[in-house]
Design a protein around this motif. Structure first.
Motif, PDB file in Angstrom:
ATOM      1  N   ARG A 285     114.110  30.195  32.817  1.00 55.98           N
ATOM      2  CA  ARG A 285     112.716  30.398  33.248  1.00 55.98           C
ATOM      3  C   ARG A 285     112.660  31.154  34.574  1.00 55.98           C
ATOM      4  O   ARG A 285     111.792  32.007  34.785  1.00 55.98           O
ATOM      5  N   LEU A 286     113.581  30.824  35.489  1.00 56.97           N
ATOM      6  CA  LEU A 286     113.600  31.525  36.772  1.00 56.97           C
ATOM      7  C   LEU A 286     114.004  32.988  36.600  1.00 56.97           C
ATOM      8  O   LEU A 286     113.652  33.849  37.419  1.00 56.97           O
ATOM      9  N   GLN A 287     114.743  33.278  35.552  1.00 58.55           N
ATOM     10  CA  GLN A 287     115.191  34.635  35.277  1.00 58.55           C
ATOM     11  C   GLN A 287     114.054  35.520  34.782  1.00 58.55           C
ATOM     12  O   GLN A 287     114.121  36.759  34.913  1.00 58.55           O
ATOM     13  N   PRO A 297     112.637  42.158  28.344  1.00 56.37           N
ATOM     14  CA  PRO A 297     111.894  40.978  27.889  1.00 56.37           C
ATOM     15  C   PRO A 297     112.615  39.688  28.285  1.00 56.37           C
ATOM     16  O   PRO A 297     113.842  39.611  28.272  1.00 56.37           O
ATOM     17  N   ALA A 298     111.824  38.679  28.661  1.00 54.17           N
ATOM     18  CA  ALA A 298     112.379  37.365  28.985  1.00 54.17           C
ATOM     19  C   ALA A 298     112.455  36.530  27.706  1.00 54.17           C
ATOM     20  O   ALA A 298     111.513  36.507  26.912  1.00 54.17           O
ATOM     21  N   LEU A 299     113.570  35.870  27.508  1.00 57.57           N
ATOM     22  CA  LEU A 299     113.783  35.074  26.306  1.00 57.57           C
ATOM     23  C   LEU A 299     113.457  33.613  26.576  1.00 57.57           C
ATOM     24  O   LEU A 299     113.587  33.121  27.697  1.00 57.57           O
ATOM     25  N   GLU A 300     113.034  32.941  25.530  1.00 55.20           N
ATOM     26  CA  GLU A 300     112.757  31.511  25.597  1.00 55.20           C
ATOM     27  C   GLU A 300     113.710  30.802  24.640  1.00 55.20           C
ATOM     28  O   GLU A 300     114.075  31.334  23.596  1.00 55.20           O
ATOM     29  N   PHE A 301     114.108  29.584  25.000  1.00 52.72           N
ATOM     30  CA  PHE A 301     115.143  28.887  24.258  1.00 52.72           C
ATOM     31  C   PHE A 301     114.685  27.493  23.823  1.00 52.72           C
ATOM     32  O   PHE A 301     113.789  26.892  24.425  1.00 52.72           O
ATOM     33  N   LYS A 302     115.322  27.023  22.764  1.00 54.25           N
ATOM     34  CA  LYS A 302     115.266  25.626  22.358  1.00 54.25           C
ATOM     35  C   LYS A 302     116.652  25.041  22.563  1.00 54.25           C
ATOM     36  O   LYS A 302     117.664  25.749  22.401  1.00 54.25           O
ATOM     37  N   PRO A 323     109.978  24.717  21.792  1.00 54.38           N
ATOM     38  CA  PRO A 323     110.417  25.813  22.671  1.00 54.38           C
ATOM     39  C   PRO A 323     110.330  25.426  24.142  1.00 54.38           C
ATOM     40  O   PRO A 323     109.372  24.790  24.587  1.00 54.38           O
ATOM     41  N   GLY A 324     111.359  25.789  24.874  1.00 54.61           N
ATOM     42  CA  GLY A 324     111.395  25.507  26.293  1.00 54.61           C
ATOM     43  C   GLY A 324     111.763  24.090  26.639  1.00 54.61           C
ATOM     44  O   GLY A 324     111.757  23.722  27.820  1.00 54.61           O
TER      45      GLY A 324
END
Length: 396
Positions: A285-287, A297-302, A323-324
């Motif tokens: 998230r900080l990235q 693009p910023a990626l989001e993770f599970k 997600p997140g």
């Protein structure tokens, strides 16, 4: 650390049981008050019957003394009557209802008044008897009822403890139900596995799984080289986070990421995996602002932490998560003693079908305060030492 912070995780974990015990206590209170009042009413009714019989006998004995204003005789009769066990007070009244002897005790709840008549039928006055204020029967009943209620609550709590000790998670199912969102598409490896799919070493092994949200979308839009560049920063962050907690990257992001943590005891190993997962989600998230500034693009993770399921099942559970968020099977929170170190809300648990059974996935909000501060410091350290590409968006 305040008392509330110390007990908050336990209260959240046992919320359902505590609500059930509170409901049982409330029902017991209502039922107890009803029956105690009913018992008191019946006891007073019996006292009135006894007092009326005694008052009639006292009226016969005191008729001549009351008519002749024989105070000595009346006092003797009053003393003898008051000595009887059911009687708490005696008072004689004249025809004008003025006290002749004795006094009225307003604190005594049960009183009976009987007229005193001469043999010829002339009214000489009346006698008032008050029941003795005996609280022993009610107190004994109250004490017994409280003990019964406490016993029932203790039995309910003991039954829950026994159920938890006897209940053991069943063997991992052959397959877990796939998620229904866009992440159900398998992530094909854009890069080679980092350390190979090596067998798990001896000791307790806990795995952290990471999936990219909408990864199939990025696969369709980007070329292989562009996808590798897109994931490069996250590979670097994952290596740093895994090394910080002694984890081994088995497969990289984009290749059904698996990070294995091995050691003894289970609580220590699982906590390392939990911290690593939360730390990676935090630095990801900080990235995001840095990547957006670099037109990437910023990626989001599970994320999922577990040691009960095989590779295919744990991946399906990871895809089914939020997600997140980092998800942990609810049964493993207690078994690995993570429930006292992490903050979560049981009502947000997600029910996922895995084979022939249902798995409750619990999204972990954050760590307890004493660990969360350290996690924040580690995130700043990782972000300070990680390079952000800042390149233009990869070619499509």
């Amino acid at each position: 650390m305040s008392v509330w912070e110390k007990w908050r995780p336990w209260l959240q974990r046992e919320k359902q049981l505590l609500l059930e015990l509170a409901l049982m206590l409330l029902v017991a209170l209502v039922v107890g008050v009803y029956f105690l009042e009913h018992f008191s009413a019946r006891l007073q009714a019996e006292q009135r019957v006894q007092l009326k019989a005694l008052a009639q006998q006292t009226a016969l004995r005191s008729a001549e003394s009351l008519a002749g204003d024989d105070l000595i005789g009346l006092n003797v009769i009053a003393r003898e009557t008051r000595a009887l066990e059911p009687v708490g007070g005696v008072q004689f009244l004249d025809v004008a209802r003025e006290p002749v002897t004795g006094k009225s005790d307003d604190s005594l709840p049960v009183k009976v008044e009987v007229p005193v008549a001469l043999p010829d039928g002339e009214l000489a006055g009346s006698v008032v008897l008050a029941a003795a204020h005996d609280t022993a029967p009610r107190q004994r009943l109250e004490t017994g009822y409280v003990l019964v209620v406490l016993g029932l609550l203790a039995l309910r709590a003991a039954a829950e403890v026994i159920r938890r000790r006897l209940w053991r998670p069943a063997a991992p199912p052959a397959t877990a139900a796939p998620a229904t969102d866009q992440d159900t598409a398998s992530e094909t490896p854009p890069v080679a596995p980092v350390d190979g799919d090596a067998p798990a070493p001896d000791g307790v092994s806990v795995e952290l799984r990471l999936s990219v949200v909408n990864f199939d979308h990025f696969q369709q839009r980007y070329t292989r080289s562009a996808l590798e560049a897109l994931l490069a920063d996250y590979h670097h962050l994952l290596r740093e986070v895994a090394a910080l907690y002694g984890g081994e990257v088995i497969t990289a992001i984009g290749d059904r990421a698996r990070i294995r943590f091995t050691g003894e005891p289970l609580s220590h190993t699982a906590f390392s995996a939990l911290c690593a997962g939360l730390l990676f989600l935090r630095v990801a998230r900080l990235q995001a602002p840095r990547r957006k500034a670099g037109q990437s693009p910023a990626l989001e993770f599970k994320a999922l932490v577990s040691n009960q399921f095989n590779e295919a099942d744990s991946w399906a559970l990871c895809l089914a998560g939020v997600p997140g968020r980092l998800n942990v099977p609810e049964a493993e929170l207690t078994r690995a003693e993570l429930d006292v170190k992490a903050l979560y809300q049981t009502e947000r648990a997600q029910l996922v079908q895995a084979g022939d059974r249902q798995i409750r996935l619990q999204p972990v909000e954050q760590l307890a305060h004493r660990y969360q501060t350290l996690l924040r410091t580690q995130a700043e350290k990782v972000m300070g030492g990680s390079g952000v590409s800042g390149d233009a968006s990869p070619s499509k």
